[in-house]
Design a protein around this motif. Sequence first.
Motif, PDB file in Angstrom:
ATOM      1  N   GLU A 124       0.836  -1.204   0.000  1.00 37.87           N
ATOM      2  CA  GLU A 124       0.000   0.000   0.000  1.00 37.87           C
ATOM      3  C   GLU A 124       0.877   1.262   0.000  1.00 37.87           C
ATOM      4  OE1 GLU A 124      -2.636   1.783   3.500  1.00 37.87           O
ATOM      5  OE2 GLU A 124      -3.377  -0.166   2.831  1.00 37.87           O
ATOM      6  N   VAL A 125       1.936   1.241   0.797  1.00 39.19           N
ATOM      7  CA  VAL A 125       2.850   2.379   0.901  1.00 39.19           C
ATOM      8  C   VAL A 125       3.572   2.635  -0.420  1.00 39.19           C
ATOM      9  CG1 VAL A 125       5.031   3.134   1.976  1.00 39.19           C
ATOM     10  CG2 VAL A 125       3.168   2.257   3.400  1.00 39.19           C
TER      11      VAL A 125
ATOM     12  N   VAL B 257      11.644  11.358   3.095  1.00 36.57           N
ATOM     13  CA  VAL B 257      11.600  10.174   3.953  1.00 36.57           C
ATOM     14  C   VAL B 257      10.288  10.139   4.745  1.00 36.57           C
ATOM     15  CG1 VAL B 257      12.733   8.931   5.822  1.00 36.57           C
ATOM     16  CG2 VAL B 257      14.117  10.206   4.154  1.00 36.57           C
ATOM     17  N   GLN B 258       9.649   8.995   4.721  1.00 31.48           N
ATOM     18  CA  GLN B 258       8.418   8.769   5.497  1.00 31.48           C
ATOM     19  C   GLN B 258       8.561   7.462   6.259  1.00 31.48           C
ATOM     20  OE1 GLN B 258       4.950   8.631   2.979  1.00 31.48           O
ATOM     21  NE2 GLN B 258       5.613  10.394   1.753  1.00 31.48           N
ATOM     22  N   HIS B 259       7.903   7.380   7.411  1.00 32.81           N
ATOM     23  CA  HIS B 259       7.912   6.144   8.192  1.00 32.81           C
ATOM     24  C   HIS B 259       6.486   5.759   8.577  1.00 32.81           C
ATOM     25  CE1 HIS B 259      12.245   6.499   8.530  1.00 32.81           C
ATOM     26  NE2 HIS B 259      12.111   7.712   9.029  1.00 32.81           N
TER      27      HIS B 259
ATOM     28  N   LEU C 245       3.077  -3.479  13.477  1.00 29.93           N
ATOM     29  CA  LEU C 245       3.210  -4.388  14.618  1.00 29.93           C
ATOM     30  C   LEU C 245       3.269  -3.617  15.939  1.00 29.93           C
ATOM     31  CD1 LEU C 245       5.856  -6.911  13.171  1.00 29.93           C
ATOM     32  CD2 LEU C 245       3.364  -7.229  13.351  1.00 29.93           C
ATOM     33  N   GLY C 246       2.376  -2.641  16.071  1.00 28.80           N
ATOM     34  CA  GLY C 246       2.313  -1.884  17.304  1.00 28.80           C
ATOM     35  C   GLY C 246       3.574  -1.100  17.599  1.00 28.80           C
ATOM     36  N   GLY C 247       4.314  -0.729  16.552  1.00 27.50           N
ATOM     37  CA  GLY C 247       5.537   0.038  16.725  1.00 27.50           C
ATOM     38  C   GLY C 247       6.787  -0.804  16.890  1.00 27.50           C
ATOM     39  N   LEU C 248       6.664  -2.128  16.804  1.00 23.49           N
ATOM     40  CA  LEU C 248       7.841  -3.001  16.908  1.00 23.49           C
ATOM     41  C   LEU C 248       8.710  -2.921  15.653  1.00 23.49           C
ATOM     42  CD1 LEU C 248       6.356  -6.270  18.483  1.00 23.49           C
ATOM     43  CD2 LEU C 248       7.604  -4.434  19.636  1.00 23.49           C
ATOM     44  N   ALA C 249       8.131  -2.482  14.555  1.00 20.61           N
ATOM     45  CA  ALA C 249       8.870  -2.371  13.292  1.00 20.61           C
ATOM     46  C   ALA C 249       8.388  -1.135  12.542  1.00 20.61           C
ATOM     47  CB  ALA C 249       8.666  -3.627  12.449  1.00 20.61           C
ATOM     48  N   ILE C 250       9.218  -0.685  11.604  1.00 22.73           N
ATOM     49  CA  ILE C 250       8.839   0.480  10.805  1.00 22.73           C
ATOM     50  C   ILE C 250       9.048   0.190   9.320  1.00 22.73           C
ATOM     51  CG2 ILE C 250       9.178   2.279  12.532  1.00 22.73           C
ATOM     52  CD1 ILE C 250      11.983   2.765  11.402  1.00 22.73           C
ATOM     53  N   ILE C 251       8.104   0.667   8.535  1.00 25.24           N
ATOM     54  CA  ILE C 251       8.262   0.689   7.085  1.00 25.24           C
ATOM     55  C   ILE C 251       8.775   2.077   6.740  1.00 25.24           C
ATOM     56  CG2 ILE C 251       7.057   0.673   4.866  1.00 25.24           C
ATOM     57  CD1 ILE C 251       5.038  -1.296   6.144  1.00 25.24           C
TER      58      ILE C 251
END
Length: 222
Positions: free
Chosen positions: A34-35, A201-203, A207-213
Amino acid sequence: MRKMNGEEFDELVSFFDSMARTTWLKKVHDRLKEVTGSWIEKDVLDVGCGTGRLLLRGAEEANRLVGVDLSSEMVKASIQQFFYHELSGKSEFIVADAENLPFGDQSFHLALSTCVMFLLPGPAKGISEVHRVLKDDGQIVMLNPSGKMSQENAVSYAKEHDISGFERTALLKWSNVSTRRHRYSTDEMTELLHNLKFTEVQHHEVLGGLAIISKAKKAQNS
């Protein structure tokens, strides 16, 4: 930090393919697609493609799909996967190192990398290689564990979201590897990408903040 080799992953094809089909990672892959937006008429590279399941999400749209992995068995699995889906004609899978990609400069419109860069001794080297093979204004989209990722927080997340069995095991294994490798806050990843001449740059937390895209664009003439 020791560099991992392809043989270490060869025996884990079944595990990684099963992990890619877990409810939690499928949702992350859906969010990542989606991103990235539309893949129409794009040449897309997946660095650390595993068994190819992420690339399948935009396979019908894309012009060309290329996956590289350090493991020859992962590459074989990806080839079989795309043959099964009758997509062999627009796809190519190659055994290659993320730090030394076998492509010319400005070869791709979009480069993906999930759960790979943080495993490298120096992630900047791999991200720099992605920068090299991207066209001007090309995009990099990565998934990496955040600073919040830990065994304790992964256990809490699994409990809160009723994740059990293999799905829980896979999440905890990922968190365990993450704590021994690299984790990034959004600020740290932003700084790293800016230093490597990426812009916009976008983030997106998953997973509830456990990982970032993380998504960024290659600056023109950089």
